[in-house]
Scaffold this motif. Sequence first.
Motif, mmCIF file in Angstrom:
data_model
loop_
_atom_site.group_PDB
_atom_site.id
_atom_site.type_symbol
_atom_site.label_atom_id
_atom_site.label_comp_id
_atom_site.label_asym_id
_atom_site.label_seq_id
_atom_site.Cartn_x
_atom_site.Cartn_y
_atom_site.Cartn_z
ATOM 1 N N GLY A 89 100.683 48.383 13.033
ATOM 2 C CA GLY A 89 100.837 48.633 11.951
ATOM 3 C C GLY A 89 100.270 47.329 10.754
ATOM 4 N N ILE A 90 100.603 46.385 11.391
ATOM 5 C CA ILE A 90 99.532 45.616 10.085
ATOM 6 C C ILE A 90 98.329 45.322 10.365
ATOM 7 C CG2 ILE A 90 98.596 42.708 10.468
ATOM 8 C CD1 ILE A 90 101.877 41.835 11.757
ATOM 9 N N GLU A 91 97.581 46.398 11.352
ATOM 10 C CA GLU A 91 96.175 46.511 11.392
ATOM 11 C C GLU A 91 96.142 47.889 10.381
ATOM 12 O OE1 GLU A 91 92.132 46.332 12.465
ATOM 13 O OE2 GLU A 91 93.537 44.698 12.398
ATOM 14 N N TRP A 92 97.211 49.095 10.548
ATOM 15 C CA TRP A 92 97.083 50.027 10.597
ATOM 16 C C TRP A 92 96.549 49.526 8.372
ATOM 17 C CZ3 TRP A 92 100.217 51.828 5.889
ATOM 18 C CH2 TRP A 92 100.156 53.157 5.248
ATOM 19 N N MET A 93 97.719 47.993 7.837
ATOM 20 C CA MET A 93 97.983 48.126 6.563
ATOM 21 C C MET A 93 97.142 47.448 6.071
ATOM 22 S SD MET A 93 102.124 46.951 6.468
ATOM 23 C CE MET A 93 101.821 46.147 4.594
#
Length: 72
Positions: free
Chosen positions: A66-70
């Motif tokens: 999720g952090i990588e996607w953001m």
Amino acid sequence: MLTQSLATLDYLDHIAPDPALLPEDPALRAKVRAAAQVIALDIYPLNNFKGVSRLKSEYGLTANQGIEWMRH
């Protein structure tokens, strides 16, 4: 309508220059803008747990995914 804080800061500094929101000195002005960008672009997205939680619950992503996607 302006939705980004740095764009709003720049707009306000141009339409109402007194008192100035940013320093006149180019080097100091760049430092202030750099600090604002760190907060807006680097720190805030990583601390946006609501967004990461939604990515986890609705799409099954891990917290790191999720952090990588953001970041993108």
